[in-house]
Motif scaffolding. Structure first.
Motif, PDB file in Angstrom:
ATOM      1  N   GLN A   1       0.861  -1.190   0.000  1.00 49.51           N
ATOM      2  CA  GLN A   1       0.000   0.000   0.000  1.00 49.51           C
ATOM      3  C   GLN A   1       0.897   1.241   0.000  1.00 49.51           C
ATOM      4  O   GLN A   1       1.497   1.572   1.009  1.00 49.51           O
ATOM      5  CB  GLN A   1      -0.856  -0.007   1.265  1.00 49.51           C
TER       6      GLN A   1
ATOM      7  N   THR B   1      -8.668   1.586  -2.295  1.00 44.52           N
ATOM      8  CA  THR B   1      -9.690   1.091  -1.347  1.00 44.52           C
ATOM      9  C   THR B   1      -9.605  -0.415  -1.129  1.00 44.52           C
ATOM     10  O   THR B   1      -9.978  -0.903  -0.058  1.00 44.52           O
ATOM     11  CB  THR B   1     -11.129   1.416  -1.848  1.00 44.52           C
ATOM     12  N   ASP B   2      -9.081  -1.147  -2.098  1.00 49.47           N
ATOM     13  CA  ASP B   2      -9.106  -2.614  -1.987  1.00 49.47           C
ATOM     14  C   ASP B   2      -7.810  -3.254  -1.530  1.00 49.47           C
ATOM     15  O   ASP B   2      -7.790  -4.433  -1.181  1.00 49.47           O
ATOM     16  CB  ASP B   2      -9.473  -3.237  -3.349  1.00 49.47           C
TER      17      ASP B   2
ATOM     18  N   HIS C   1      -5.895  -3.548   0.977  1.00 52.62           N
ATOM     19  CA  HIS C   1      -5.778  -4.327   2.229  1.00 52.62           C
ATOM     20  C   HIS C   1      -6.678  -5.560   2.220  1.00 52.62           C
ATOM     21  O   HIS C   1      -6.568  -6.421   3.073  1.00 52.62           O
ATOM     22  CB  HIS C   1      -6.088  -3.436   3.440  1.00 52.62           C
ATOM     23  N   ARG C   2      -7.569  -5.648   1.233  1.00 54.44           N
ATOM     24  CA  ARG C   2      -8.510  -6.777   1.179  1.00 54.44           C
ATOM     25  C   ARG C   2      -8.029  -7.903   0.262  1.00 54.44           C
ATOM     26  O   ARG C   2      -8.674  -8.944   0.160  1.00 54.44           O
ATOM     27  CB  ARG C   2      -9.863  -6.316   0.620  1.00 54.44           C
TER      28      ARG C   2
ATOM     29  N   VAL D   1      -3.836   1.962   9.637  1.00 58.35           N
ATOM     30  CA  VAL D   1      -4.373   1.071   8.597  1.00 58.35           C
ATOM     31  C   VAL D   1      -5.115  -0.126   9.214  1.00 58.35           C
ATOM     32  O   VAL D   1      -6.071  -0.643   8.647  1.00 58.35           O
ATOM     33  CB  VAL D   1      -3.196   0.563   7.721  1.00 58.35           C
ATOM     34  N   VAL D   2      -4.658  -0.535  10.399  1.00 65.69           N
ATOM     35  CA  VAL D   2      -5.354  -1.636  11.081  1.00 65.69           C
ATOM     36  C   VAL D   2      -6.317  -0.989  12.086  1.00 65.69           C
ATOM     37  O   VAL D   2      -5.911  -0.462  13.118  1.00 65.69           O
ATOM     38  CB  VAL D   2      -4.364  -2.579  11.800  1.00 65.69           C
ATOM     39  N   ASN D   3      -7.602  -1.011  11.720  1.00 65.20           N
ATOM     40  CA  ASN D   3      -8.612  -0.336  12.553  1.00 65.20           C
ATOM     41  C   ASN D   3      -9.870  -1.205  12.617  1.00 65.20           C
ATOM     42  O   ASN D   3      -9.912  -2.299  12.045  1.00 65.20           O
ATOM     43  CB  ASN D   3      -8.902   1.054  11.970  1.00 65.20           C
TER      44      ASN D   3
ATOM     45  N   THR E   1     -12.652  -1.144  11.142  1.00 66.96           N
ATOM     46  CA  THR E   1     -13.269  -1.508   9.861  1.00 66.96           C
ATOM     47  C   THR E   1     -12.381  -2.471   9.084  1.00 66.96           C
ATOM     48  O   THR E   1     -12.854  -3.504   8.591  1.00 66.96           O
ATOM     49  CB  THR E   1     -13.477  -0.245   8.986  1.00 66.96           C
ATOM     50  N   SER E   2     -11.101  -2.140   8.982  1.00 68.14           N
ATOM     51  CA  SER E   2     -10.240  -2.929   8.085  1.00 68.14           C
ATOM     52  C   SER E   2      -9.920  -4.315   8.634  1.00 68.14           C
ATOM     53  O   SER E   2      -9.660  -5.241   7.880  1.00 68.14           O
ATOM     54  CB  SER E   2      -8.932  -2.172   7.811  1.00 68.14           C
TER      55      SER E   2
ATOM     56  N   GLU F   1     -11.517  -7.233   7.217  1.00 67.85           N
ATOM     57  CA  GLU F   1     -11.352  -7.382   5.759  1.00 67.85           C
ATOM     58  C   GLU F   1      -9.985  -7.915   5.357  1.00 67.85           C
ATOM     59  O   GLU F   1      -9.765  -8.247   4.189  1.00 67.85           O
ATOM     60  CB  GLU F   1     -11.582  -6.015   5.093  1.00 67.85           C
ATOM     61  N   LEU F   2      -9.058  -7.974   6.330  1.00 66.93           N
ATOM     62  CA  LEU F   2      -7.696  -8.406   5.996  1.00 66.93           C
ATOM     63  C   LEU F   2      -7.697  -9.876   5.569  1.00 66.93           C
ATOM     64  O   LEU F   2      -8.349 -10.720   6.212  1.00 66.93           O
ATOM     65  CB  LEU F   2      -6.783  -8.227   7.220  1.00 66.93           C
TER      66      LEU F   2
END
Ligand code: NAD
Length: 365
Positions: A183, A230-231, A233-234, A248-250, A252-253, A256-257
């Motif tokens: 990223q 937007t994608d 990290h997914r 970045v690690v929150n 929400t994310s 999705e990791l």
């Protein structure tokens, strides 16, 4: 009347030794220096310039960042403590050579308790002006006696972190055939991509700078895939490498990791410590950011001893062993790797503090 914050209470919260407010009318300088802990040596940390909305915001930032530097110096095994400086102002419109000369006077006045250099909003050239007034600045351009671009050792440190991660997870440090998502392919991320390509890995990249991404795709062809900001990290990968922004690690994310490990250069990747605990519970191996991105710090710390490139690279390569030690401790004590790293630093600080109880002699303090 505005309510004044209790600065001593804040210093106690973060564990600070000293906070210095600097003001110079002629240049419009308003800056704060945070000296967190000098057990290991003089405080060292960058100087950032941001148009903070308030003094409170700047103060909070300098306290948080200087504390982080104590941990970064401790884990990188350099003989420096945690410090940071913030300038309240717009780096585009408020800077002047004289402002940095004023900084040179203030930092010099601390008599070697604090050394600083570039960070967000400041450039190596700014400190050429500061250095005309005192000798406490690092990261200057090579032609001014500095060590130059820090992203070279930083990228190497992240690669070493990935090798250690591969060793811990898959039993071999080879990254051949592994897929890494990056990223942000700026100075560090871009160099890291080059190193990964040399290792025979494959990569998925994303950056807000589309042109940059396409240049790299052209350079590496099929071995590099493109994703979106937007994608990224997914994407399902072996290692996710945040090399742009923090947090970045929150909440929400984290759901999705789809990676087995996170190893990147960005500062403050965990939005809060509890996100590190959650990664541990989910079995995602997290390489503490302040260890794997310490290559730049190792370089500027070395500058103060008389810069030697080989020594910097050797110290940066040692991030491999240190990270394995932290992973092992996290496994044995069943705690997040971020907590294992913090414990290791605190133990080091205690040991050094104990040694420093030995008096050097009346004149040698
Ligand atoms: P840089 O500005 O050269 O690169 C950052 C890249 O990220 C840029 O290409 C930018 O376009 C991209 N970017 C910004 N926001 C993005 C987003 N939301 N999604 C994807 N890409 C985005 O900076 P750098 O020197 O490569 O540093 C990268 C990170 O590593 C920063 O967090 C920095 O604090 C940290 N770091 C850098 C060093 C160093 O020596 N340069 C040392 C330690 C830590």
């Amino acid at each position: 009347m505005p309510v004044m914050r209790d600065i001593f209470a804040l210093m106690e919260k973060y564990g600070h030794e000293q906070v210095v407010f600097c003001r110079h009318e002629g240049t419009g300088l308003k800056a704060i220096i945070g000296i967190h802990d000098t057990t290991m040596g003089p405080a060292l940390g960058g100087c950032r310039m941001i148009p903070y909305e308030s003094t409170d915001e700047a103060l909070e930032d300098v306290l948080r960042l200087s504390r982080g530097m104590t941990f970064k110096c401790g884990v990188a095994d350099v003989d420096f403590g945690g410090g940071k400086m913030v300038i309240i102002g717009d780096p585009v419109s408020d800077k002047s050579p004289e402002m940095f000369r004023a900084i040179g006077r203030f930092v010099g006045g601390l008599g070697g308790r604090f050394f600083t250099g570039t960070d967000m909003g400041t450039m190596p050239e700014d400190f050429v002006h500061a250095k005309r007034e005192s000798n406490h600045f690092v990261g200057l351009p090579k032609e001014h006696g500095g060590s130059g671009d820090t992203s070279i050792p930083t990228a190497l440190g992240v690669l070493q972190g990935m090798r250690a991660t591969a060793k811990f997870l898959w039993g071999t440090e080879s990254l051949e055939g592994r897929v890494v998502s990056i990223q942000g392919v700026g100075k560090v991320g871009g160099r890291l991509l080059d190193l990964l390509m040399e290792e025979g890995a494959r990569a998925v990249i994303a950056d807000i700078n589309e042109e940059r991404v396409h240049q790299l795709k052209e350079k590496y062809g099929d071995r590099v895939e493109l994703s979106t900001v937007t994608d990224i990290h997914r994407v399902e990968v072996d290692i996710f490498s945040p090399c742009a922004r923090g947090g970045v690690v929150n909440d929400t994310s984290i759901d999705e990791l789809r990676c087995q490990a996170i190893v990147g250069s960005a500062n403050n990747q965990l939005q809060e410590d509890r996100h590190g605990d959650e990664l541990h519970e989910r079995g995602i191996l997290y390489a503490p950011d302040y260890l794997v991105n310490a290559g730049g710090l190792i370089q500027v710390a070395d500058e103060l001893e008389g810069y030697n490139e080989e020594r910097v690279l050797a110290k940066t390569r040692a991030i491999y062993e240190m990270l394995l030690q932290i992973y092992e401790r996290s496994r044995q004590e069943n705690i997040g790797t971020h907590r294992a790293a913090d414990r290791l630093v605190l133990e080091r600080l205690e040991k050094v503090a104990d040694i420093r109880r030995i008096m050097l002699g009346w004149n040698g303090r």
